[in-house]
Design a protein around this motif. Structure first.
Motif, PDB file in Angstrom:
ATOM      1  N   ARG A  99      74.919 -32.361  58.015  1.00 26.75           N
ATOM      2  CA  ARG A  99      75.404 -32.554  56.651  1.00 26.75           C
ATOM      3  C   ARG A  99      74.302 -32.210  55.655  1.00 26.75           C
ATOM      4  O   ARG A  99      73.133 -32.524  55.867  1.00 26.75           O
ATOM      5  CB  ARG A  99      75.880 -33.984  56.453  1.00 26.75           C
ATOM      6  CG  ARG A  99      76.559 -34.241  55.103  1.00 26.75           C
ATOM      7  CD  ARG A  99      77.302 -35.552  55.104  1.00 26.75           C
ATOM      8  NE  ARG A  99      78.455 -35.521  55.990  1.00 26.75           N
ATOM      9  CZ  ARG A  99      79.280 -36.544  56.182  1.00 26.75           C
ATOM     10  NH1 ARG A  99      79.083 -37.686  55.542  1.00 26.75           N
ATOM     11  NH2 ARG A  99      80.310 -36.427  57.006  1.00 26.75           N
ATOM     12  N   LEU A 100      74.706 -31.579  54.582  1.00 32.89           N
ATOM     13  CA  LEU A 100      73.793 -31.157  53.525  1.00 32.89           C
ATOM     14  C   LEU A 100      74.284 -31.713  52.201  1.00 32.89           C
ATOM     15  O   LEU A 100      75.472 -31.591  51.867  1.00 32.89           O
ATOM     16  CB  LEU A 100      73.716 -29.624  53.445  1.00 32.89           C
ATOM     17  CG  LEU A 100      72.984 -29.039  52.236  1.00 32.89           C
ATOM     18  CD1 LEU A 100      71.500 -29.344  52.292  1.00 32.89           C
ATOM     19  CD2 LEU A 100      73.211 -27.532  52.154  1.00 32.89           C
ATOM     20  N   TYR A 114      76.411 -33.847  42.285  1.00 33.05           N
ATOM     21  CA  TYR A 114      76.007 -33.525  43.656  1.00 33.05           C
ATOM     22  C   TYR A 114      77.246 -33.108  44.434  1.00 33.05           C
ATOM     23  O   TYR A 114      78.376 -33.400  44.044  1.00 33.05           O
ATOM     24  CB  TYR A 114      75.306 -34.718  44.328  1.00 33.05           C
ATOM     25  CG  TYR A 114      76.209 -35.892  44.633  1.00 33.05           C
ATOM     26  CD1 TYR A 114      76.976 -35.944  45.800  1.00 33.05           C
ATOM     27  CD2 TYR A 114      76.283 -36.971  43.747  1.00 33.05           C
ATOM     28  CE1 TYR A 114      77.793 -37.027  46.072  1.00 33.05           C
ATOM     29  CE2 TYR A 114      77.100 -38.054  44.016  1.00 33.05           C
ATOM     30  CZ  TYR A 114      77.852 -38.084  45.172  1.00 33.05           C
ATOM     31  OH  TYR A 114      78.660 -39.146  45.442  1.00 33.05           O
ATOM     32  N   CYS A 115      77.008 -32.438  45.559  1.00 32.78           N
ATOM     33  CA  CYS A 115      78.094 -32.001  46.442  1.00 32.78           C
ATOM     34  C   CYS A 115      77.585 -32.005  47.880  1.00 32.78           C
ATOM     35  O   CYS A 115      76.388 -31.835  48.128  1.00 32.78           O
ATOM     36  CB  CYS A 115      78.618 -30.620  46.052  1.00 32.78           C
ATOM     37  SG  CYS A 115      77.339 -29.366  45.852  1.00 32.78           S
ATOM     38  N   ASP A 116      78.505 -32.234  48.804  1.00 35.58           N
ATOM     39  CA  ASP A 116      78.187 -32.324  50.233  1.00 35.58           C
ATOM     40  C   ASP A 116      78.803 -31.143  50.984  1.00 35.58           C
ATOM     41  O   ASP A 116      79.929 -30.717  50.696  1.00 35.58           O
ATOM     42  CB  ASP A 116      78.717 -33.629  50.826  1.00 35.58           C
ATOM     43  CG  ASP A 116      78.024 -34.849  50.228  1.00 35.58           C
ATOM     44  OD1 ASP A 116      76.860 -34.714  49.811  1.00 35.58           O
ATOM     45  OD2 ASP A 116      78.652 -35.928  50.174  1.00 35.58           O
ATOM     46  N   PHE A 117      78.033 -30.663  51.974  1.00 37.60           N
ATOM     47  CA  PHE A 117      78.488 -29.602  52.873  1.00 37.60           C
ATOM     48  C   PHE A 117      78.318 -30.082  54.310  1.00 37.60           C
ATOM     49  O   PHE A 117      77.430 -30.892  54.612  1.00 37.60           O
ATOM     50  CB  PHE A 117      77.687 -28.319  52.650  1.00 37.60           C
ATOM     51  CG  PHE A 117      77.870 -27.717  51.290  1.00 37.60           C
ATOM     52  CD1 PHE A 117      78.824 -26.745  51.068  1.00 37.60           C
ATOM     53  CD2 PHE A 117      77.086 -28.125  50.228  1.00 37.60           C
ATOM     54  CE1 PHE A 117      79.003 -26.185  49.822  1.00 37.60           C
ATOM     55  CE2 PHE A 117      77.255 -27.572  48.966  1.00 37.60           C
ATOM     56  CZ  PHE A 117      78.211 -26.611  48.762  1.00 37.60           C
ATOM     57  N   SER A 146      75.530 -20.860  38.050  1.00 37.75           N
ATOM     58  CA  SER A 146      75.269 -21.711  36.885  1.00 37.75           C
ATOM     59  C   SER A 146      75.549 -23.171  37.204  1.00 37.75           C
ATOM     60  O   SER A 146      74.972 -24.070  36.589  1.00 37.75           O
ATOM     61  CB  SER A 146      76.132 -21.258  35.707  1.00 37.75           C
ATOM     62  OG  SER A 146      77.513 -21.288  36.071  1.00 37.75           O
ATOM     63  N   HIS A 147      76.422 -23.441  38.161  1.00 34.17           N
ATOM     64  CA  HIS A 147      76.731 -24.794  38.649  1.00 34.17           C
ATOM     65  C   HIS A 147      76.659 -24.743  40.165  1.00 34.17           C
ATOM     66  O   HIS A 147      77.422 -24.025  40.811  1.00 34.17           O
ATOM     67  CB  HIS A 147      78.119 -25.217  38.171  1.00 34.17           C
ATOM     68  CG  HIS A 147      78.389 -26.682  38.334  1.00 34.17           C
ATOM     69  ND1 HIS A 147      78.564 -27.288  39.559  1.00 34.17           N
ATOM     70  CD2 HIS A 147      78.503 -27.673  37.401  1.00 34.17           C
ATOM     71  CE1 HIS A 147      78.790 -28.576  39.386  1.00 34.17           C
ATOM     72  NE2 HIS A 147      78.758 -28.841  38.082  1.00 34.17           N
ATOM     73  N   ALA A 148      75.745 -25.495  40.757  1.00 31.61           N
ATOM     74  CA  ALA A 148      75.475 -25.377  42.193  1.00 31.61           C
ATOM     75  C   ALA A 148      76.651 -25.804  43.057  1.00 31.61           C
ATOM     76  O   ALA A 148      76.720 -25.414  44.220  1.00 31.61           O
ATOM     77  CB  ALA A 148      74.246 -26.208  42.567  1.00 31.61           C
ATOM     78  N   CYS A 149      77.584 -26.604  42.509  1.00 29.17           N
ATOM     79  CA  CYS A 149      78.720 -27.090  43.289  1.00 29.17           C
ATOM     80  C   CYS A 149      79.997 -26.313  43.005  1.00 29.17           C
ATOM     81  O   CYS A 149      81.081 -26.747  43.401  1.00 29.17           O
ATOM     82  CB  CYS A 149      78.947 -28.572  43.010  1.00 29.17           C
ATOM     83  SG  CYS A 149      77.607 -29.638  43.588  1.00 29.17           S
ATOM     84  N   SER A 174      82.459 -33.443  46.228  1.00 26.82           N
ATOM     85  CA  SER A 174      81.505 -33.356  45.120  1.00 26.82           C
ATOM     86  C   SER A 174      81.742 -34.500  44.155  1.00 26.82           C
ATOM     87  O   SER A 174      82.824 -35.108  44.131  1.00 26.82           O
ATOM     88  CB  SER A 174      81.639 -32.016  44.389  1.00 26.82           C
ATOM     89  OG  SER A 174      82.930 -31.915  43.793  1.00 26.82           O
ATOM     90  N   TRP A 175      80.727 -34.794  43.345  1.00 26.22           N
ATOM     91  CA  TRP A 175      80.828 -35.808  42.295  1.00 26.22           C
ATOM     92  C   TRP A 175      80.035 -35.351  41.081  1.00 26.22           C
ATOM     93  O   TRP A 175      78.912 -34.867  41.233  1.00 26.22           O
ATOM     94  CB  TRP A 175      80.279 -37.144  42.773  1.00 26.22           C
ATOM     95  CG  TRP A 175      80.463 -38.219  41.731  1.00 26.22           C
ATOM     96  CD1 TRP A 175      81.501 -39.072  41.601  1.00 26.22           C
ATOM     97  CD2 TRP A 175      79.551 -38.528  40.665  1.00 26.22           C
ATOM     98  NE1 TRP A 175      81.322 -39.893  40.520  1.00 26.22           N
ATOM     99  CE2 TRP A 175      80.118 -39.584  39.915  1.00 26.22           C
ATOM    100  CE3 TRP A 175      78.320 -38.009  40.267  1.00 26.22           C
ATOM    101  CZ2 TRP A 175      79.497 -40.124  38.792  1.00 26.22           C
ATOM    102  CZ3 TRP A 175      77.702 -38.543  39.147  1.00 26.22           C
ATOM    103  CH2 TRP A 175      78.285 -39.597  38.422  1.00 26.22           C
ATOM    104  N   PRO A 176      80.549 -35.487  39.865  1.00 30.67           N
ATOM    105  CA  PRO A 176      81.955 -35.827  39.579  1.00 30.67           C
ATOM    106  C   PRO A 176      82.872 -34.718  40.046  1.00 30.67           C
ATOM    107  O   PRO A 176      82.432 -33.594  40.261  1.00 30.67           O
ATOM    108  CB  PRO A 176      81.965 -35.967  38.056  1.00 30.67           C
ATOM    109  CG  PRO A 176      80.836 -35.117  37.594  1.00 30.67           C
ATOM    110  CD  PRO A 176      79.786 -35.188  38.653  1.00 30.67           C
ATOM    111  N   LYS A 177      84.149 -35.045  40.206  1.00 26.71           N
ATOM    112  CA  LYS A 177      85.093 -34.077  40.749  1.00 26.71           C
ATOM    113  C   LYS A 177      85.216 -32.904  39.789  1.00 26.71           C
ATOM    114  O   LYS A 177      85.559 -33.064  38.626  1.00 26.71           O
ATOM    115  CB  LYS A 177      86.459 -34.713  40.976  1.00 26.71           C
ATOM    116  CG  LYS A 177      86.463 -35.724  42.121  1.00 26.71           C
ATOM    117  CD  LYS A 177      87.847 -36.249  42.383  1.00 26.71           C
ATOM    118  CE  LYS A 177      87.843 -37.228  43.555  1.00 26.71           C
ATOM    119  NZ  LYS A 177      89.205 -37.748  43.842  1.00 26.71           N
TER     120      LYS A 177
END
Length: 272
Positions: A99-100, A114-117, A146-149, A174-177
């Motif tokens: 998990r990343l 933030y976001c999870d992979f 421009s937005h990593a997620c 991801s958060w916020p959605k």
């Protein structure tokens, strides 16, 4: 006269052999015992050395693996997005999956996300040789956004590009959605049929009315003058628009381009 038989005394050599033989056998047995003990001892020592070496190698391999895992799990990868958002990548284990988490913080106050992979990159052979470089190649794609997620749903680093989706890192949450990340391949919208443009026919210029003037005779030149006489019954009329051009103009205005020929035929027929 019968003489009595007496045994003769054994010779000196036989006496010495009988005395030396037990001693020789005893020394030979002692020597064989020593040789066997030496061989057994050398075998035990060599086995102990090989076992110690194997244990040392295992410990070194375990230490190297722990160092590699520490370098991946503990040391976060930092980068900056296209809009100057400071982001960090932290890798962790979740059972069979890797998990990343990508956490970012913008320059404006209150901008953080933030976001999870999740995936199984260990199925890739190149990942097992250098796992940190796998996430560095993934970071090269993230910093272009421009937005990593809000990037593609599946990331395919160059070192494991040929492997299936199961071995790649896939977007999880991801958060916020935010809006759904862009797909890896852009979907093309269906093209609308082009409407044929109606072209107006070129207007033909009206011919100029010819003016006929009689030639006046000049004095002194009576024989060379020519008199122009008008023929009776012929009058000059104004040129009118040809029916064919008018029919084609009306067909271009009121009919589709593919039916111009048919419309022109019927309009000219009705006009005639």
């Amino acid at each position: 006269m019968c003489a009595s038989f007496r045994p003769t005394a054994p010779p000196l050599i036989s006496r010495r052999l009988t005395l030396f033989l037990p001693q020789f056998m005893f020394t030979l047995s002692l020597w064989l015992i020593c040789v066997c003990m030496f061989v057994c001892l050398s075998v035990c020592v060599s086995y102990a050395q090989t076992s110690n070496n194997s244990n040392d190698n295992r410990q070194q391999q375990q230490q190297q693996q722990q160092q590699q895992q520490r370098s991946i799990w503990d040391e976060a990868i930092k980068f900056t997005t296209k809009t100057k958002d400071s982001c960090t990548m932290v890798v962790s284990g979740a059972g069979e999956y890797t998990r990343l988490r990508v956490s970012c913080k913008g320059q404006t106050p209150g901008r953080s996300y933030y976001c999870d992979f999740q995936g199984k990159p260990n199925l890739c052979r190149a990942y097992n040789l250098n796992p940190r470089h796998y996430f560095i190649q993934m970071m090269w794609d993230l910093r272009k956004l421009s937005h990593a997620c809000q990037g593609p749903r599946i990331y395919r680093p160059q070192m494991c590009k040929k492997y299936p989706d199961e071995a790649q890192m896939t977007f999880l949450a991801s958060w916020p959605k935010t809006t759904t990340p862009k797909p890896s391949k852009p979907v093309q919208e269906p093209r609308r049929p082009a409407v044929p443009a109606q072209t107006k026919p070129a207007t033909t210029p009206k011919p100029v009315k010819p003016q006929s003037q009689p030639i006046k005779p000049q004095p002194g030149k009576g024989t060379q003058t020519k008199k122009t006489t008008l023929k009776p019954g012929k009058t000059t009329t104004r040129p009118t628009e040809q029916p064919g051009s008018k029919a084609s103009r009306m067909a271009s205005e009121y009919c589709w381009k593919s039916f111009h020929g048919i419309c022109t035929y019927f309009i000219s027929w009705f006009q005639n």
